[in-house]
Write a protein that holds these residues in place. Structure first.
Motif, mmCIF file in Angstrom:
data_model
loop_
_atom_site.group_PDB
_atom_site.id
_atom_site.type_symbol
_atom_site.label_atom_id
_atom_site.label_comp_id
_atom_site.label_asym_id
_atom_site.label_seq_id
_atom_site.Cartn_x
_atom_site.Cartn_y
_atom_site.Cartn_z
ATOM 1 N N TRP A 214 55.465 39.273 28.080
ATOM 2 C CA TRP A 214 55.330 37.933 27.886
ATOM 3 C C TRP A 214 54.218 37.189 28.826
ATOM 4 O O TRP A 214 53.562 36.334 28.170
ATOM 5 N N ILE A 215 54.328 37.406 30.252
ATOM 6 C CA ILE A 215 53.608 36.680 31.034
ATOM 7 C C ILE A 215 52.157 36.979 30.683
ATOM 8 O O ILE A 215 51.365 36.099 30.616
ATOM 9 N N ALA A 216 51.566 38.191 30.498
ATOM 10 C CA ALA A 216 50.288 38.548 30.141
ATOM 11 C C ALA A 216 49.894 37.856 29.032
ATOM 12 O O ALA A 216 48.836 37.408 28.676
ATOM 13 N N GLY A 217 50.771 37.997 27.851
ATOM 14 C CA GLY A 217 50.538 37.359 26.556
ATOM 15 C C GLY A 217 50.478 35.805 26.506
ATOM 16 O O GLY A 217 49.409 35.321 26.245
ATOM 17 N N VAL A 218 50.964 35.153 27.358
ATOM 18 C CA VAL A 218 51.109 33.753 27.807
ATOM 19 C C VAL A 218 49.823 33.250 28.416
ATOM 20 O O VAL A 218 48.825 32.388 28.092
ATOM 21 N N LEU A 219 49.318 33.972 29.428
ATOM 22 C CA LEU A 219 48.113 33.743 30.206
ATOM 23 C C LEU A 219 46.929 34.238 29.301
ATOM 24 O O LEU A 219 45.905 33.314 29.567
ATOM 25 N N PHE A 220 46.827 35.205 28.809
ATOM 26 C CA PHE A 220 45.749 35.482 27.682
ATOM 27 C C PHE A 220 45.755 34.239 26.816
ATOM 28 O O PHE A 220 44.454 33.918 26.427
ATOM 29 N N ALA A 221 46.801 33.697 26.153
ATOM 30 C CA ALA A 221 46.584 32.805 25.274
ATOM 31 C C ALA A 221 46.110 31.475 26.012
ATOM 32 O O ALA A 221 45.143 31.052 25.476
ATOM 33 N N ALA A 222 46.524 31.137 27.045
ATOM 34 C CA ALA A 222 46.020 30.224 27.842
ATOM 35 C C ALA A 222 44.304 30.327 28.218
ATOM 36 O O ALA A 222 43.513 29.364 28.343
ATOM 37 N N GLY A 223 43.944 31.584 28.576
ATOM 38 C CA GLY A 223 42.528 31.854 28.772
ATOM 39 C C GLY A 223 41.665 31.759 27.523
ATOM 40 O O GLY A 223 40.670 31.109 27.461
ATOM 41 N N ILE A 224 42.551 32.148 26.338
ATOM 42 C CA ILE A 224 41.430 32.120 25.335
ATOM 43 C C ILE A 224 41.320 30.388 24.838
ATOM 44 O O ILE A 224 40.220 30.003 24.680
ATOM 45 N N PHE A 225 42.419 29.911 25.114
ATOM 46 C CA PHE A 225 42.362 28.449 24.805
ATOM 47 C C PHE A 225 41.690 27.683 25.729
ATOM 48 O O PHE A 225 40.567 26.913 25.483
ATOM 49 N N GLY A 226 41.760 28.059 26.977
ATOM 50 C CA GLY A 226 40.910 27.404 28.127
ATOM 51 C C GLY A 226 39.340 27.536 28.014
ATOM 52 O O GLY A 226 38.986 26.501 28.092
ATOM 53 N N LEU A 227 39.012 28.819 27.630
ATOM 54 C CA LEU A 227 37.732 28.933 27.634
ATOM 55 C C LEU A 227 37.029 28.582 26.369
ATOM 56 O O LEU A 227 35.863 28.647 26.174
ATOM 57 N N GLY A 228 38.088 28.447 25.227
ATOM 58 C CA GLY A 228 37.545 27.950 24.160
ATOM 59 C C GLY A 228 37.362 26.644 23.833
ATOM 60 O O GLY A 228 36.656 26.224 23.032
ATOM 61 N N TYR A 229 38.264 25.882 24.592
ATOM 62 C CA TYR A 229 38.451 24.363 24.190
ATOM 63 C C TYR A 229 38.601 23.538 25.116
ATOM 64 O O TYR A 229 38.884 22.297 24.981
ATOM 65 N N LEU A 230 38.489 23.890 26.538
ATOM 66 C CA LEU A 230 38.614 22.967 27.348
ATOM 67 C C LEU A 230 36.967 22.952 28.075
ATOM 68 O O LEU A 230 36.320 23.722 27.982
ATOM 69 N N ARG A 231 36.608 21.771 28.424
ATOM 70 C CA ARG A 231 35.395 21.542 29.043
ATOM 71 C C ARG A 231 35.136 22.558 30.168
ATOM 72 O O ARG A 231 34.100 23.041 30.300
ATOM 73 N N LEU A 232 36.201 22.554 31.067
ATOM 74 C CA LEU A 232 36.059 23.160 32.273
ATOM 75 C C LEU A 232 35.850 24.764 31.979
ATOM 76 O O LEU A 232 34.872 25.275 32.351
ATOM 77 N N GLY A 233 36.468 25.074 30.808
ATOM 78 C CA GLY A 233 36.565 26.576 30.502
ATOM 79 C C GLY A 233 34.980 26.632 30.006
ATOM 80 O O GLY A 233 34.207 27.748 30.151
ATOM 81 N N ARG A 234 34.436 25.751 29.138
ATOM 82 C CA ARG A 234 33.017 25.920 28.518
ATOM 83 C C ARG A 234 32.147 25.914 29.688
ATOM 84 O O ARG A 234 31.062 26.517 29.641
ATOM 85 N N SER A 235 32.363 25.204 30.710
ATOM 86 C CA SER A 235 31.540 25.076 31.847
ATOM 87 C C SER A 235 31.172 26.355 32.414
ATOM 88 O O SER A 235 30.233 26.925 33.073
ATOM 89 N N LEU A 236 32.155 27.571 32.412
ATOM 90 C CA LEU A 236 31.729 28.773 32.999
ATOM 91 C C LEU A 236 30.640 29.219 32.193
ATOM 92 O O LEU A 236 29.834 29.860 32.650
#
Ligand SMILES: Nc1ncnc2c1ncn2[C@@H]1O[C@H](COP(=O)(O)OP(=O)(O)OP(=O)(O)O)[C@@H](O)[C@H]1O
Ligand SMILES: Nc1ncnc2c1ncn2[C@@H]1O[C@H](COP(=O)(O)OP(=O)(O)OP(=O)(O)O)[C@@H](O)[C@H]1O
Ligand SMILES: O[C@H]1[C@H](O)[C@H](O)OC[C@H]1O
Ligand SMILES: [Mg+2]
Ligand SMILES: [Mg+2]
Lengths: 492, 319, 321, 319
Positions: D170-192
């Motif tokens: 569950w933990i890994a799943g949630v963190l990956f979901a957060a990562g996919i979302f963060g790097l796909g849809y957040l400005r901060l993520g896109r800045s990477l």
């Protein structure tokens, strides 16, 4: 008159080089102000200081009478100034849409990609940039990337915009569209600083002009008060004649020929032949296929069909070394991409093709390399600390000269130059065109691929391409508007 | 070039400090015997550093070198020795064992090159997979056994003395000299810098990029095999762990010596100073007998310090 | 006494086995003995897994083996702590575990099959201490400090030296079971202390050849009669060590019984499958079962091998082909 | 974007093939129990892949993550447990052990960031040195011993079941979901992506490059510590080798999943498929019981094949 932007007594050193030495500029609110000067005069350095990318060693920058924000406060800088830098700031792995809205994809929360694409299309439409918002920026051509950069800078809504040689990679119609946009921005009261080596553009679009020479401010004047030759004299420090192209009679020997060349999506069924002592121009507006064709002739690209013969040798398609061995020298379209190895010295970059002649048994004697390089530096008037300076430290135009040096160093029988004078100053342009004509005078055949009419003037004939085909073979003696008409496909 | 040459030597002060500190800490340290030992101990790994430096300068990467150190000599030996001693029982003449080993190294390099150049695969991951596979080709045929009964010929280079110095030192010395010279003054050597600095520009300047890169990978594999031969002679047997874990030290030596992981930058002389620093540090830590438990901390710390010194003296950001 | 009690006839069942590593001579011999002994003992052995020296992999392998229906597990966890949870899980599933070579710190085991690694260190200390007459300098080439066997050998050696031969100076070199490190460290140490007279190698498989090369290079590979002789005692008992003893290159080794490890691992596994139980006490095969908090341990004999008994046919090192 | 998203999924056919082949080779393979095991076994390492993918996309490098996996929970535990159990005897409350571990991870990440960003040192070598040093900070205080008397709190996450599935999944799943979302849809993520693609351009676009990079390194260290916590719970003890040797697999997973070693390219979803491929391959090899001696060859070979498939399906040269 209110000063919108002001730089006072700016000094900037890079190691032993002083790029700006007490330079200054003052730009009035709402004017379009040209900054001109020879390659290496310090223009781009001033740009990086005016946009807060670099801190001046001395001096200060003021916007509307207020001191510039702290270097770390990028947002404050971005509110004050938008810029098209001379070096590309496109991120190839991202889409055009994201590049346009880099770091402002959303107001704060989640990015709405669909909305972002729509906004991007709007910007692209407004600035008449014909690219797909979803395409990866890395897949665009050099000029398309440049158009995206321009669209981005103009779309910011800032009151001050800097354009550092935006037209060096654009063809006529694209330049016209840019100027239309600039005029309408000016009507809205936007202040602009415009850098270009095309002095006629300065007269066309700017109200005042500042000249830098050798890292210093020389003069600032309304353009109306500074005639062309005075302007050139201010830049070069001496009176300079306009370039006179030479006339000559081509010999019989064909030194370069392409037969039945076809490359899907770029050009089709091209036959071309260049004689010894002849300069052939290749012209055409965007997507005409001229660059693709030229790259095929030099071996950077493989045609789907057809053959290339250099100096009597049928060259294996896509084999640059073989073409060079047969006697070819060339200047590629994008100097950053294929032109030079930034970390290596001017001398080494300039002499790669003749490395085998600089010593025996695979050796390269550094002394011989230096001698040869110093000769090229002198001939082409390259502004550098010496043959040992890395090319990455040179100004844009001087880097272009290094690429030119590489093309000429082996005394080529065939010379193919693509956009040879991109980013090169007036005087240097003369030197480079002169170098092409010199080579041709010694019996070489040359192909000049360019949208710049000045470059094409040295050609004995100009092949005009349109949508991948040669539509007309125009002999010497054309007028500007005749040639442009053919290029635009208005006249057959 | 002049500046660059100076930059090669940024580790020289570090070496001097280490010599002084070492002499201060242990009287054995500065004796010719001990310093010779250091050189001999570093000879094999230094050849990997030489290989990796060339590969890095050309803008590529090879992790599999460390596996070649064990596998190339082992397979060569197995082609020669009898089944009873762990061989394949083919019984080829013992004199061929060194040429075989070098050929195997070259073949591994060529295969790496093939995958990376021909298929345009990531050099890091190809050679990571190859690191695992090549090591498997040691472990599989030997079934985990150490090869103890080796033909004399393969022991010679790693254990002989020439003019009173271990042959391995002479060999490494000559190869480094050749590397310094080749990358400094040969057209071919200079082309590595061009390829690593800007491949497209190198191609446009008429350099046969693919051919040169193949050559670099093959050379890398061959040098790794030679390193394996020297190590075999030094250790007197080929264990399943020969070379395992070296590659990190190899990179550390190359990079603190000024070779860039991004290609196009660095020199063989610089890489050599990197090897020396690592060798001296290991020697001093052994001499003063730091507790094994804390040794990694001190060791890693010294690498960091060397890195900082090379950064400060070199003046440029590293990548 | 260590006799067996059969509980309700023969149960039987599949036995899963995991090998700890495939890259060491000792383990390689063990791995070879396993199928041979399985045949002799008529054990229903599943294909072996190999955890390549990684306890996390071992845990995965055990999960796979039980998933495939293993009724008993044989393993050799090189990390004796990190296996605790797995042992608990296996206990909950009523799957008995036999461990070889190492004794888990926590978690139930049916039987530990190993020789006493501390005894190796002590034997080595006593051998060297006596040969050196209780004074002088010795080097111990340690294994990996993070392995229980390496630590046991090292600690016992040091403790014994301290208490029985306080006049002997010990230099401990952490070699990580690597020949290359061993050679460099030994060479450096001999340079610094040319008067070193004894060497204890934790693992003959990796340390033997490099040690001999270094001694040879220094001209120290001479018979015990010579003053310059360095006394060397090894560990493991592989054939090459015996060879070296016969030649007089080294003086002794502790034979760690690879054959008996395999044999009794499977013997106890089969017994477990059949529901047999054991008690502490001497066994019928020259060893003693001792009681642990978490199970039993059969401490197999690990004889000291010297020139006198090196040709003993019973030593496993003399049986390998 | 559409094309890019498609490219994330180039490994999906590989996963499908592995599922079919696995089912064919062993009846246990496709059982829910076995597949759950695969996920649980990959949970901890997948967090490292997540961390490394972000770091690579931002154009940097962190090798030291693998050492943090052991050291962060170990030091946190030692702050809590008594001397008799191997602790420091400070006796802080057991409930604090997880926050401590995460803090230690974050601190290691921050220190990496400090050296790399502030001093502009090579990320590869800094984190290589840190890999050694951080591991030393496990080996030193524990003196090589395994910690097995652990406070309950640190065991919970790695061993609990939530809704019938291991909490780690569950933990890994949630963190990956957060990562996919963060790097796909957040400005901060896109800045990477912007920073990794062209740092100068990112800086010019107003991205606070240094600050973002610090954040990425700190996040990396924290995720590595969390991975360590999960692994501790799964194994029930902290051995000196916890996490050792993982980093190569982490890179392999990220790169076959489409993340570029040169920065600016790849996605978290792609990295996830990379982890799954590696997990399935390991599981199948275990189930069919490939000989340990030859396992590396097969394993490395499969990585190469996956790499080729991801290259061919992705269509672009890798770097
Ligand atoms: N990063 C740098 N390191 C070293 N020297 C530099 C650097 N950037 C610029 N210079 C030097 O500063 C001088 C001014 O360069 P600058 O780029 O400002 O010229 P420019 O006027 O823009 O020329 P161009 O018209 O060719 O673009 C040149 O001599 C150049 O070599
Ligand atoms: N690498 C590429 N991949 C895909 N399409 C390309 C690539 N390079 C150029 N093109 C496209 O191919 C067409 C012909 O390009 P080419 O560069 O030959 O024309 P051109 O005459 O140079 O046009 P321009 O004057 O705009 O430079 C253009 O539409 C261009 O965008
Ligand atoms: O545990 C050790 C084993 O007993 C043998 O000595 O080989 C080295 C180690 O694996
Ligand atoms: Mg400029
Ligand atoms: Mg074009």
């Amino acid at each position: 008159m209110n000063l919108h932007v002001e730089a006072r007594n700016v000094v900037k050193r890079f190691g032993p080089t002083t790029a700006l030495n007490g330079a200054e500029i003052a730009i009035a609110e709402g004017e379009t102000h040209a900054l001109v000067g020879r390659n290496g005069a310090g223009k781009s350095t001033l740009v990086s200081i005016l946009t807060g990318l670099q801190r001046p060693d001395e001096g200060e920058v003021r916007f509307s009478g207020e001191a510039a924000p702290a270097l770390a406060d990028r947002d404050a800088w971005r509110q004050r100034v938008a810029c098209v830098y001379q070096k590309s700031t496109i991120i190839p792995a991202l889409t055009v849409a994201e590049n346009l809205f880099l770091n402002r994809q959303s107001a704060g929360g989640t990015i709405n990609w669909r909305a972002l694409r729509a906004r991007a299309r709007e910007v692209l439409d407004t600035y008449e940039v014909d690219v797909d918002a979803q395409a990866l920026a890395g897949d665009l051509s050099v000029e398309q990337r440049q158009l995206v950069e321009i669209a981005r800078a103009l779309s910011f809504g800032t009151r001050f915009i800097i354009l550092d040689e935006p037209t060096a990679r654009l063809d006529g119609p694209a330049i016209e569209r840019l100027f239309t946009r600039m005029r309408s921005l000016r009507e809205q009261g936007v202040t602009m600083m415009y850098i270009s080596h095309h002095l006629d553009e300065v007269y066309e679009i700017c109200q005042s002009v500042t000249v830098f020479r050798d890292a210093r401010h020389i003069v600032t004047r309304p353009v109306a008060d500074l005639p062309h030759d005075e302007l050139v004299a201010a830049m070069t420090g001496e009176a300079t004649q306009a370039y006179e192209s030479r006339s000559r009679t081509p010999r019989d020997a064909v030194v370069l020929s392409g037969a039945g060349l076809t490359l899907a999506g770029r050009y089709a069924n091209i036959d071309i032949s260049v004689k010894s002592g002849e300069v052939v121009g290749l012209a055409g507006s965007a997507s005409s296929g001229k660059v693709g064709l030229a790259e095929t002739l030099v071996g950077l690209r493989k045609a789907d069909r057809g053959t290339v013969t250099v100096n009597g040798t049928r060259v294996r398609p896509g084999d640059v070394p073989a073409a060079m061995r047969a006697g070819l020298g060339f200047v590629p379209e994008d100097r950053h991409h294929e032109g030079f190895v930034p970390m290596l010295s001017v001398g080494e970059n300039a002499t790669f093709p003749i490395a085998r002649k600089l010593g025996r048994y695979g050796l390269v004697f550094p002394a011989r390399r230096r001698t040869k390089a110093e000769e090229m530096i002198k001939n082409l008037d390259i502004k550098t600390e010496g043959a040992d300076q890395p090319v990455s430290d040179l100004s844009g135009g001087n880097a272009q000269k290094v690429v030119f040096a590489r093309a000429l160093v082996d005394d080529p029988t065939v010379l193919v130059v693509i956009n040879p004078t991109a980013g090169v100053d007036v005087k240097a342009k003369q030197a480079l065109l002169g170098a092409v004509e010199d080579a041709v005078g010694r019996g070489a055949g040359a192909v000049v691929v360019s949208d710049e009419l000045d470059d094409l003037r040295i050609c004995d004939r100009v092949l005009v391409m349109f949508h991948g085909r040669v539509v007309k073979d125009v002999p010497r003696g054309w007028t500007d508007h005749e040639l442009v008409a053919v290029m635009e496909g208005i006249e057959e | 070039m002049r500046l660059a040459r100076f930059r090669d030597l940024t580790l020289v002060p570090v070496i001097v400090i280490l010599l002084v500190v070492g002499a201060f800490l242990d009287p054995t340290f500065l004796t010719p015997g001990n310093l010779t030992n250091v050189l001999q101990q570093q000879a094999a790994i230094s050849l990997l550093v030489l290989a990796e430096a060339m590969i890095l300068i050309a803008g590529k990467f090879d992790l599999s070198l460390e596996s070649t150190v064990g596998t190339a000599p082992a397979i060569a030996v197995m082609l020669v020795i009898p089944v009873a001693a762990g061989g394949f029982g083919i019984g080829l003449p013992g004199a061929l064992v060194i040429p075989f080993a070098l050929l195997i190294g070259a073949a591994i390099g060529a295969f790496n090159g093939f995958l990376i150049i021909r298929f345009q695969l990531s050099a890091f991951i190809v050679t990571l997979a190859m690191l695992i596979i090549v090591h498997g080709f040691l472990q599989g045929p030997t079934e985990g056994k150490t090869l103890f009964e080796l033909p004399e010929s393969i022991l010679y280079l790693g254990s002989a003395l020439w003019l009173g110095l271990p042959a391995a030192i002479w060999i490494a010395g000559v190869l480094f000299a050749a590397g310094i010279f080749g990358l400094g003054y040969l057209r071919l050597g200079r082309s590595l810098y061009a390829i690593g600095g800007n491949t497209d520009a190198a191609r446009a300047a008429g350099i046969r990029v693919d051919r040169v890169l193949y050559g670099v990978f093959i050379m890398g594999g061959t040098l790794a095999a030679l390193a394996g031969i020297l190590e075999t002679g030094r250790l007197g047997a080929i264990g399943n762990n020969q070379g395992v874990g070296w590659i990190f030290m190899v990179f550390a030596a190359a990079v603190i010596g000024g070779v860039s992981m991004d290609g196009g930058k660095g020199t063989i002389l610089g890489a050599l100073t990197g090897v020396l620093v690592i060798g001296l540090v290991q020697n001093i830590l052994t001499l003063i007998g730091v507790s094994g438990f804390w040794q990694p901390v001190i060791y890693g710390g010294i690498i960091l310090v060397a890195l900082m010194i090379s950064r400060i003296a070199g003046g440029k950001a590293q990548d | 006494s260590g006799t067996t009690t059969t509980e309700g006839g023969s149960g039987g069942g599949k036995i899963g086995i995991d090998h700890p590593r495939a890259d060491s001579d000792f383990w390689n011999s063990y791995i070879k003995y396993v199928p041979q002994m399985a045949g002799e003992l008529k054990v229903d052995l599943m294909p072996a897994t190999n955890s390549q020296n990684d306890v996390a992999k071992l845990v995965n392998n055990v999960q796979a083996l039980t998933g495939q229906g293993a009724k008993v597990i044989v393993m050799a966890p090189q990390d004796t702590g990190a296996i605790a949870n797995t042992l608990t899980q296996l206990e909950n599933k009523k799957i008995p575990v036999v461990t070889v070579d190492t004794r888990p710190d926590k978690g139930k085991v049916y039987m530990v099959v190993r020789a006493d690694n501390r005894a190796y260190g002590t034997k080595a200390c006593e051998f060297l201490g006596e040969k050196l007459g209780g004074k002088g300098k010795v080097v111990q080439l340690q294994g990996a400090l993070s392995s229980i066997n390496g630590r046991d050998r090292s600690e016992a050696f040091l403790e014994c030296m301290k208490s029985k031969f306080p006049g002997v100076t010990v230099f401990s070199e952490p070699t990580e079971w690597e020949g290359s490190k061993a050679a460099s460290m030994l060479q450096t140490r001999l340079e610094q202390n040319p008067d070193i007279k004894g060497i204890y190698m934790h693992a003959g498989g990796v340390h033997l050849a490099p040690t001999l090369q270094v001694l040879k290079q220094k001209g120290l590979l001479v018979p015990p009669s010579d003053d310059k002789h360095v006394f060397v005692i090894s560990n493991d008992g592989i054939p090459q060590e015996f060879e070296a003893i016969r030649k007089g290159d080294i003086d002794a080794t502790v034979s760690q019984p690879a054959d008996l490890y395999a044999k009794y691992a499977l013997f106890y596994a089969k017994a477990a499958a059949e529901g047999k139980t054991f008690q502490a006490g001497p066994t019928d095969h020259d060893s003693t079962i001792i009681q642990l908090p978490n199970g039993l341990e059969d401490q197999l004999p690990a004889p000291l091998v010297t020139k006198e008994n090196v040709d003993d046919k019973a030593l496993w090192g003399n049986q390998v082909k």
